[in-house]
Every structure is written in structure tokens, then in C-alpha cells.
Motif scaffolding. Structure first.
Motif, PDB file in Angstrom:
ATOM      1  N   LEU A   1       0.776  -1.181  -0.102  1.00 18.43           N
ATOM      2  CA  LEU A   1       0.197   0.231  -0.027  1.00 18.43           C
ATOM      3  C   LEU A   1       0.865   1.356  -0.001  1.00 18.43           C
TER       4      LEU A   1
ATOM      5  N   ASP B   1      -6.409   2.603  -2.229  1.00 19.23           N
ATOM      6  CA  ASP B   1      -5.658   2.061  -1.246  1.00 19.23           C
ATOM      7  C   ASP B   1      -6.201   2.308   0.029  1.00 19.23           C
TER       8      ASP B   1
ATOM      9  N   GLN C   1      -8.844  -0.606   0.550  1.00 17.95           N
ATOM     10  CA  GLN C   1      -8.186  -1.692   0.948  1.00 17.95           C
ATOM     11  C   GLN C   1      -7.723  -1.956   2.288  1.00 17.95           C
TER      12      GLN C   1
END
Length: 327
Positions: free
Chosen positions: A25, A266, A269
Motif C-alpha cells: 500500500l 488503497d 483496501q
């Protein structure tokens, strides 16, 4: 048309995938969250959504060190809270406690200010609320095939009680009629307790939902099946409708946490990783089960696919029942 069921993921596989993705990430997501998170609950305090949000909020605070503040925006079946939510900054610092109804039901029956799947994204699967088919003991059927046969031989003789038009219970009855080729009478009541009482008194013969489990155990209602493809351990002897001859998608109610679609991928997630880690904790799974849900865990894409399927299938039921609003 029923979609082919998508593959289930084991909790171990989901968490392993999240860990791999998290390692790559960007710094923005790795530092997230770095300040307070606002948690919108689109219902009154004291209900199931409130219980879930309090549990997850406390765990998120303990895990991240950042305060999670509940903000209640009840009204219009959740639409008021959802409309407020989509006007907040799309940075991941505002969450919406939600169900699949925000994707598959509410946008069809209420005017809303968001586009499902574009403006809202489900992050996780907190848990499924099992939709049981239960009947009054006077109904001469003990299995789903027997219930269908009786209804075919006596069209319109059986009534199903629900908490109102456009609810999951109502759409469950519409689904059963459509899939089984039977004719039932719908009686909308003012809430789930009234619908359940109607089934107990034989004013209505059928009721859908998890609330009947204790009455099945007591023998005051007969359990027929659980909608979908999985059984529920509170009524372990009841088959799923997929086992009993009605395969494919079935009406369901499941709880999730949503963010805005414009939130960076991101960050989405990272939130999926954080909340799935919480949902994996044994004490959390025990509490979620205590809320009357089948505890779940799901990938970000898996949660989205659930919403896609429900939007398509519920939408078809709602249109066929003449319940869709003009938008």
C-alpha cells in the motif's frame, strides 16, 4: 435469471490476501487513519445497526488509537443517513453502517441522492441475517416441497405476513411465489413483531425472517427452510432452500460497512484489512452471532459482488411487484 454463485473465500485466505496487499500500500494508506473517524448510523440508537457500529467502533479505536464517533441520522428507512453520508468528504474518514438494502432495495423504493455501486462501496461482510421460512402449525406441510405442493393445490389460501411493503420479508414472499410458481396473499403489518404474532395466531400462515427461530424451537411455529445456500446453527435441522430444490440466489439481509466510491482504492483496501482483522477476533464473532447473525468475512471484491447480485435480483423482484418509485 439467477447468477452463478461466486466462490466462497475461507477466512484464512481473505486475511492472507489482505496482508499481501497491505504490504504494497502507498504511504497514504499505511498512515491511515491518522485522525478521528466519523461513523454514520442511519437508524435510531438501540437497534442492530447501532450494536454493530458500537462494537466495530470500539475495536477500531483500540486497534488504531483514533477515536470513532457515532453520528445518528435516522429516517426514511435509512435514506436520510445515506444521503447525508454521500455529501461528506470522500477520504475514508467517514463510514456508513449499512445493509445490502442500501444497494438492492432502498434506491428502488425511495428517492435517494446516490447511485448504488458508484457512490457507495461495501467494505466487508459483518454477517448474514438468516431468512427462515416458518409456518403456523396448522399448515399441512413440513418441508419446502410439501409447502409448494399445498400452495399450488390451494392458490391464494396461504397468506404471508411482513413488516411492510418493500421489506426483505415482503420480497422473500414475492421470490417464493415467482420461483415456485405459487400464489400467496401478502398481508403487510406495522413492523416485524406484528407480522410474527400474525403467524403465531394463524391470521397469516407464513412469515420470513430470523425472529421465528425461538418459536420453532418451542413448537409454536414450524420451520420449513432457510433462504439461500447455507444453514443456520440455531435451527440446524432446517435445510437451505438451495438444498430443498430452489437453487441460486435468494433474498437475504446482510450487514456491512460502506464508504464512498470516490475514496482512494488503497484506503478502501486498508479499511477492508482493518475491519476484517476485527471480524476475525473470536470475541467479535461471538458477539456478532449473539446479535442473531451468521458471522462473515469477505474480500473487498467479494463484498462488492454481493451488492451487484442483490441490486440485480432485488431490483427485478421490486419491479415485478410494482414497488419501484419513479426516478
Amino acid at each position: 435469471m439467477n447468477p452463478t454463485p461466486f466462490p466462497r473465500f475461507t477466512r484464512r485466505a481473505v486475511l492472507a490476501a489482505a496482508a499481501v496487499m497491505a504490504a504494497g500500500l502507498p504511504a497514504q494508506a499505511q498512515d491511515f487513519p491518522s485522525r478521528q473517524i466519523d461513523y454514520i448510523i442511519p437508524y435510531n440508537a438501540g437497534g442492530l445497526s447501532d450494536n454493530i457500529s458500537r462494537l466495530l467502533g470500539e475495536k477500531l479505536t483500540a486497534l488504531t488509537g483514533q477515536q470513532v464517533i457515532n453520528d445518528y441520522k435516522p429516517g426514511a428507512g435509512g435514506a436520510i443517513g445515506a444521503n447525508f453520508f454521500v455529501r461528506t468528504p470522500a477520504d475514508g474518514y467517514t463510514l456508513l453502517q449499512s445493509t445490502n438494502s442500501f444497494y438492492g432495495i432502498i434506491p428502488f423504493v425511495t428517492k435517494v441522492e446516490y447511485e448504488p455501486l458508484k457512490d457507495l462501496v461495501p467494505l466487508v461482510l459483518v454477517g448474514d441475517a438468516p431468512m427462515i421460512i416458518a409456518v403456523n402449525p396448522s399448515v399441512p406441510a413440513n418441508t419446502l416441497p410439501e409447502l409448494i405442493d399445498y400452495a399450488k393445490a390451494n392458490p391464494g389460501a396461504l397468506a404471508f405476513g411482513t413488516a411492510g411493503k418493500g421489506t426483505v420479508g415482503h420480497l422473500s414472499g414475492e421470490w417464493l411465489q415467482k420461483r415456485a410458481g405459487i400464489e400467496l396473499l401478502h398481508i403487510p403489518y406495522n413492523g416485524t413483531p406484528a407480522a410474527l404474532q400474525a403467524a403465531l395466531s394463524n391470521e397469516a400462515q407464513i412469515v420470513f425472517g430470523p425472529e421465528s427461530a425461538e418459536h420453532i424451537a418451542a413448537g409454536t411455529l414450524k420451520g420449513i427452510a432457510v433462504l439461500g445456500d447455507q444453514r443456520w446453527d440455531k435451527v440446524p435441522d432446517l435445510p437451505a432452500t438451495a438444498e430443498a430444490g430452489l437453487e441460486g440466489w435468494a433474498p437475504r439481509s446482510w450487514h456491512t460497512v460502506s464508504v464512498q466510491g470516490a475514496v482512494p482504492d488503497d484506503i478502501k483496501q486498508k479499511l477492508n484489512e482493518l475491519i476484517n482483522g476485527i471480524l476475525e477476533q473470536p470475541d467479535v464473532r461471538e458477539k456478532v452471532a449473539g446479535f442473531g447473525l451468521i458471522p462473515g468475512i469477505e474480500t473487498l471484491e467479494g463484498a462488492r459482488q454481493r451488492a451487484v447480485d442483490d441490486r440485480e435480483q432485488f431490483g427485478e423482484l421490486i419491479r415485478d411487484a410494482g414497488l419501484a418509485v419513479v426516478r
